[in-house]
Design a protein around this motif. Structure first.
Motif, mmCIF file in Angstrom:
data_model
loop_
_atom_site.group_PDB
_atom_site.id
_atom_site.type_symbol
_atom_site.label_atom_id
_atom_site.label_comp_id
_atom_site.label_asym_id
_atom_site.label_seq_id
_atom_site.Cartn_x
_atom_site.Cartn_y
_atom_site.Cartn_z
ATOM 1 N N VAL A 87 33.735 -41.773 -9.537
ATOM 2 C CA VAL A 87 34.482 -42.915 -10.078
ATOM 3 C C VAL A 87 35.910 -42.530 -10.440
ATOM 4 O O VAL A 87 36.868 -43.249 -10.138
ATOM 5 N N HIS A 88 36.083 -41.375 -11.084
ATOM 6 C CA HIS A 88 37.371 -41.039 -11.683
ATOM 7 C C HIS A 88 38.257 -40.173 -10.796
ATOM 8 O O HIS A 88 39.482 -40.198 -10.948
ATOM 9 N N ILE A 89 37.670 -39.416 -9.879
ATOM 10 C CA ILE A 89 38.466 -38.565 -8.998
ATOM 11 C C ILE A 89 38.530 -39.138 -7.596
ATOM 12 O O ILE A 89 39.564 -39.096 -6.942
ATOM 13 N N ARG A 90 37.431 -39.672 -7.139
ATOM 14 C CA ARG A 90 37.333 -40.225 -5.781
ATOM 15 C C ARG A 90 37.769 -39.157 -4.770
ATOM 16 O O ARG A 90 37.197 -38.082 -4.729
ATOM 17 N N HIS A 91 38.800 -39.431 -3.970
ATOM 18 C CA HIS A 91 39.254 -38.472 -2.966
ATOM 19 C C HIS A 91 40.628 -37.885 -3.317
ATOM 20 O O HIS A 91 41.350 -37.431 -2.435
ATOM 21 N N ASP A 92 40.978 -37.909 -4.603
ATOM 22 C CA ASP A 92 42.286 -37.421 -5.048
ATOM 23 C C ASP A 92 42.228 -35.903 -5.227
ATOM 24 O O ASP A 92 41.749 -35.398 -6.248
ATOM 25 N N LEU A 93 42.713 -35.164 -4.239
ATOM 26 C CA LEU A 93 42.632 -33.708 -4.273
ATOM 27 C C LEU A 93 43.492 -33.121 -5.385
ATOM 28 O O LEU A 93 43.112 -32.123 -6.017
ATOM 29 N N GLU A 94 44.647 -33.711 -5.623
ATOM 30 C CA GLU A 94 45.520 -33.198 -6.694
ATOM 31 C C GLU A 94 44.875 -33.385 -8.064
ATOM 32 O O GLU A 94 44.931 -32.495 -8.916
ATOM 33 N N LYS A 95 44.259 -34.521 -8.274
ATOM 34 C CA LYS A 95 43.599 -34.776 -9.552
ATOM 35 C C LYS A 95 42.410 -33.840 -9.736
ATOM 36 O O LYS A 95 42.196 -33.310 -10.830
ATOM 37 N N ALA A 96 41.648 -33.622 -8.666
ATOM 38 C CA ALA A 96 40.502 -32.714 -8.742
ATOM 39 C C ALA A 96 40.959 -31.298 -9.071
ATOM 40 O O ALA A 96 40.355 -30.612 -9.905
ATOM 41 N N LEU A 97 42.039 -30.858 -8.429
ATOM 42 C CA LEU A 97 42.542 -29.510 -8.684
ATOM 43 C C LEU A 97 43.059 -29.381 -10.104
ATOM 44 O O LEU A 97 42.786 -28.381 -10.794
ATOM 45 N N ALA A 98 43.802 -30.363 -10.573
ATOM 46 C CA ALA A 98 44.347 -30.312 -11.936
ATOM 47 C C ALA A 98 43.231 -30.240 -12.969
ATOM 48 O O ALA A 98 43.313 -29.472 -13.936
ATOM 49 N N LEU A 99 42.173 -31.021 -12.778
ATOM 50 C CA LEU A 99 41.068 -31.010 -13.731
ATOM 51 C C LEU A 99 40.304 -29.695 -13.657
ATOM 52 O O LEU A 99 39.878 -29.148 -14.685
ATOM 53 N N ALA A 100 40.135 -29.167 -12.439
ATOM 54 C CA ALA A 100 39.454 -27.880 -12.294
ATOM 55 C C ALA A 100 40.236 -26.770 -13.002
ATOM 56 O O ALA A 100 39.647 -25.922 -13.679
ATOM 57 N N VAL A 101 41.548 -26.786 -12.849
ATOM 58 C CA VAL A 101 42.382 -25.793 -13.533
ATOM 59 C C VAL A 101 42.258 -25.959 -15.048
ATOM 60 O O VAL A 101 42.145 -24.975 -15.798
ATOM 61 N N ALA A 102 42.239 -27.210 -15.502
ATOM 62 C CA ALA A 102 42.129 -27.469 -16.943
ATOM 63 C C ALA A 102 40.795 -26.996 -17.503
ATOM 64 O O ALA A 102 40.699 -26.674 -18.700
ATOM 65 N N THR A 103 39.768 -26.924 -16.653
ATOM 66 C CA THR A 103 38.454 -26.483 -17.114
ATOM 67 C C THR A 103 38.194 -25.011 -16.805
ATOM 68 O O THR A 103 37.077 -24.534 -16.987
ATOM 69 N N GLY A 104 39.231 -24.297 -16.302
ATOM 70 C CA GLY A 104 39.098 -22.853 -16.182
ATOM 71 C C GLY A 104 39.245 -22.240 -14.814
ATOM 72 O O GLY A 104 39.211 -21.013 -14.688
ATOM 73 N N LEU A 105 39.390 -23.034 -13.758
ATOM 74 C CA LEU A 105 39.534 -22.454 -12.421
ATOM 75 C C LEU A 105 40.803 -21.614 -12.353
ATOM 76 O O LEU A 105 41.884 -22.050 -12.733
ATOM 77 N N SER A 106 40.665 -20.392 -11.841
ATOM 78 C CA SER A 106 41.808 -19.497 -11.720
ATOM 79 C C SER A 106 41.665 -18.667 -10.459
ATOM 80 O O SER A 106 40.603 -18.628 -9.832
ATOM 81 N N GLY A 107 42.754 -18.012 -10.073
ATOM 82 C CA GLY A 107 42.708 -17.107 -8.940
ATOM 83 C C GLY A 107 42.686 -17.786 -7.585
ATOM 84 O O GLY A 107 42.491 -17.115 -6.566
ATOM 85 N N PHE A 108 42.915 -19.086 -7.547
ATOM 86 C CA PHE A 108 42.919 -19.797 -6.270
ATOM 87 C C PHE A 108 44.220 -19.492 -5.524
ATOM 88 O O PHE A 108 45.206 -19.050 -6.127
ATOM 89 N N PRO A 109 44.253 -19.724 -4.207
ATOM 90 C CA PRO A 109 45.455 -19.405 -3.426
ATOM 91 C C PRO A 109 46.684 -20.127 -3.978
ATOM 92 O O PRO A 109 46.613 -21.329 -4.282
ATOM 93 N N PRO A 110 47.811 -19.456 -4.112
ATOM 94 C CA PRO A 110 49.002 -20.088 -4.697
ATOM 95 C C PRO A 110 49.539 -21.243 -3.863
ATOM 96 O O PRO A 110 50.238 -22.109 -4.389
ATOM 97 N N GLU A 111 49.208 -21.264 -2.565
ATOM 98 C CA GLU A 111 49.679 -22.354 -1.720
ATOM 99 C C GLU A 111 48.783 -23.590 -1.791
ATOM 100 O O GLU A 111 49.112 -24.635 -1.222
ATOM 101 N N LEU A 112 47.655 -23.497 -2.507
ATOM 102 C CA LEU A 112 46.731 -24.628 -2.574
ATOM 103 C C LEU A 112 47.351 -25.881 -3.190
ATOM 104 O O LEU A 112 47.147 -26.982 -2.657
ATOM 105 N N PRO A 113 48.079 -25.806 -4.323
ATOM 106 C CA PRO A 113 48.657 -27.037 -4.878
ATOM 107 C C PRO A 113 49.551 -27.779 -3.893
ATOM 108 O O PRO A 113 49.500 -29.016 -3.814
ATOM 109 N N GLN A 114 50.346 -27.056 -3.126
ATOM 110 C CA GLN A 114 51.215 -27.717 -2.151
ATOM 111 C C GLN A 114 50.392 -28.340 -1.032
ATOM 112 O O GLN A 114 50.673 -29.467 -0.597
#
Length: 209
Positions: free
Chosen positions: A136-163
């Motif tokens: 309901v809240h993320i749907r297919h929004d990759l940027e929103k999913a990534l931001a929330l994952a980072v906020a909940t502790g995701l780290s060490g992901f590829p630096p080019e992923l946000p772009q």
């Protein structure tokens, strides 16, 4: 004006109110809002903010599933089988993309977007965000999913992923990735993107194991 997503503190206040007042909790809250006695309730500041921002119509239309999902998340209920399924499917889409990067870059890009979405949602489910809430809240929004994952502790992901997520997300959420590749050069290096997603999946596997 659409009501924004609820903050955790607001969800907790609503859940506590629902638990105290039972099946007719919405009517009870509406009565307190109209009489101004919501200030006597635990979590009153959050309840009053919701009154001011959402109002009665929003409260009446609030789905029970929104609070049910929050209750499961706060209780730490994690569906390990569903998380494993999401990660397996993410890996399958990533492999499919790797096979198509040269012959069908648009198809490869779409598969990569799916792999990003599934893996990030798997991470969020491990963090307690229910699949129904994500849908309901993320749907297919990759940027929103990534931001929330980072906020909940995701780290060490590829630096080019946000772009990469910023490039893919608008077209992916509108089912328009094909249009990104139509009649012009690729908007990004699909081979590099495939390697980026492979590293993302490895990072998430390690952090949810």
């Amino acid at each position: 004006m659409m009501m924004r997503d609820l903050h955790d503190e607001e969800l907790r206040a609503l859940l506590a109110f629902r638990q105290r007042h039972g099946r007719c909790w919405k009517a009870a809250l509406l009565l307190r809002w109209s009489a101004g006695t919501d200030t006597d309730e635990p979590g009153s500041a959050h309840l009053r903010r919701l009154r001011n921002m959402g109002g009665p119509r929003w409260l009446i239309g609030l789905p029970a599933a929104t609070l049910d999902d929050a209750a499961r998340r706060f209780a730490g209920i994690v569906d390990s089988a569903l998380i494993a399924t999401f990660m397996d499917n993410a890996a399958s889409f990533a492999r499919g993309a790797a096979d198509k990067v040269r012959v069908a870059p648009a198809i490869a890009a779409h598969s990569l977007a799916i792999a990003i979405e599934l893996s990030l949602k798997a991470y969020l489910m491990q963090a307690g965000y229910a699949d129904d809430w994500n849908r309901v809240h993320i749907r297919h929004d990759l940027e929103k999913a990534l931001a929330l994952a980072v906020a909940t502790g995701l780290s060490g992901f590829p630096p080019e992923l946000p772009q990469l997520a910023a490039i893919l997300s608008p077209a992916y959420s509108r089912h328009q990735i094909d249009a990104m590749f139509r009649g012009r050069a690729s908007p990004f290096d699909v081979t590099d993107a495939s390697l980026c997603v492979d590293r993302l999946l490895a990072v998430i596997h390690a952090q949810i194991a």
